[in-house]
Design an enzyme around this catalytic site. Structure first.
Site, PDB file in Angstrom:
ATOM      1  N   SER A 141      39.573  67.399   5.157  1.00  0.00           N
ATOM      2  CA  SER A 141      38.627  68.460   4.801  1.00  0.00           C
ATOM      3  C   SER A 141      37.491  68.423   5.816  1.00  0.00           C
ATOM      4  CB  SER A 141      38.065  68.204   3.389  1.00  0.00           C
ATOM      5  OG  SER A 141      36.933  69.008   3.135  1.00  0.00           O
ATOM      6  N   TYR A 154      33.905  62.790  -3.023  1.00  0.00           N
ATOM      7  CA  TYR A 154      34.875  63.642  -2.313  1.00  0.00           C
ATOM      8  C   TYR A 154      34.777  63.422  -0.809  1.00  0.00           C
ATOM      9  CZ  TYR A 154      37.407  67.827  -0.814  1.00  0.00           C
ATOM     10  OH  TYR A 154      38.299  68.695  -0.211  1.00  0.00           O
TER      11      TYR A 154
END
Length: 251
Positions: A141, A154
């Site tokens: 990501s 995250y």
């Protein structure tokens, strides 16, 4: 481009996973679709078959070692080999400052996003090493190259995916195995719906949310094209690359 290649895709039931499964099947690959949600995974298989492709479904929790070995074995038992592994399944966290992040929430994110990626590579690499070939694509990501506010768990998980990708690339480069990662930014998927609202409820909205540099979020199909490229021989000299597919978000 991928004629008769055997590809495992985790998180195949939706979003980038489904789009990539359909795209690679369209390029000639046979798909082993893996998802925790049986209904959505079976729907991906149906869509592939509808367009004339071949696919099977395996229900699995990617953080469970037995489940991972089961989907790897299913691929080998059904097709005899694994040419491509799109190690894609992941979750987002409930947004909160680090000190306010629940320990169980931290464990959930790390189990799926890090342990799941690790276990997938651990067992797929054993097959690919015997073959002397293979291509792995891990989904990281933009949060794997820069931190996001209220998403420390995250961000940590996706930084770990980048590290696992580079480590495996070094270790298996001499065995004919390529390992690369993609870093999507904002993508129109069920996973990212509600992210803007979640930020708002937390009292902090990053300036890029709702105002992407290209003026829009990516479509899953755009990520699927990059996955298909990295899976193919057209990317034969790429390994250990962390490819930003983010519309300039990290500039």
């Amino acid at each position: 481009m991928l004629d008769n290649k055997i590809a495992i895709v985790t998180g195949a039931g939706s979003g980038i996973g489904r789009a990539s499964s359909l795209k690679m099947a369209g390029y000639g690959a046979k798909i082993v679709a893996v998802d925790f949600n049986e209904a959505s995974g079976q729907e991906t298989v149906r869509l592939i078959q509808e367009q004339g492709g071949e696919a099977i479904f395996v229900q699995a929790d990617v953080s469970n070692s037995d489940d991972v070995q089961r989907y790897v074995n299913a691929a080998v038992d059904s097709y005899g080999r694994i040419d491509i592994f799109f190690n894609n399944a992941g979750v987002v966290q409930k947004f909160s400052k680090l000190a306010d992040t629940d320990e169980n929430e931290f464990d959930r994110v790390i189990n799926v996003n890090v342990r799941g990626v690790f276990l997938g590579m651990k067992y797929v690499l054993k097959v690919m090493e015997k073959q002397g070939s293979g291509a792995i694509i891990n989904t990281a990501s933009t949060a794997g190259v820069k931190s996001e506010h209220s998403a420390s768990a995250y961000s940590a998980s996706k930084h770990a995916v980048v590290g696992l990708t580079k480590g495996a690339a070094i270790e298996y480069v001499k065995q004919g195995i390529r390992v690369n990662g993609i870093c999507p930014g904002g993508v129109e998927t069920a996973l990212t719906k509600g992210v803007e609202q979640a930020f708002m409820s937390g009292g902090y909205v990053p300036e890029e949310v709702g105002n992407m540099r290209m003026g829009r979020y990516a479509k899953p199909d755009e990520l699927a094209e990059m996955v298909s490229f990295l899976a193919s021989d057209r990317a034969s000299y790429m390994t250990g690359s962390i490819v930003l597919v983010d519309g300039g978000l990290t500039l």
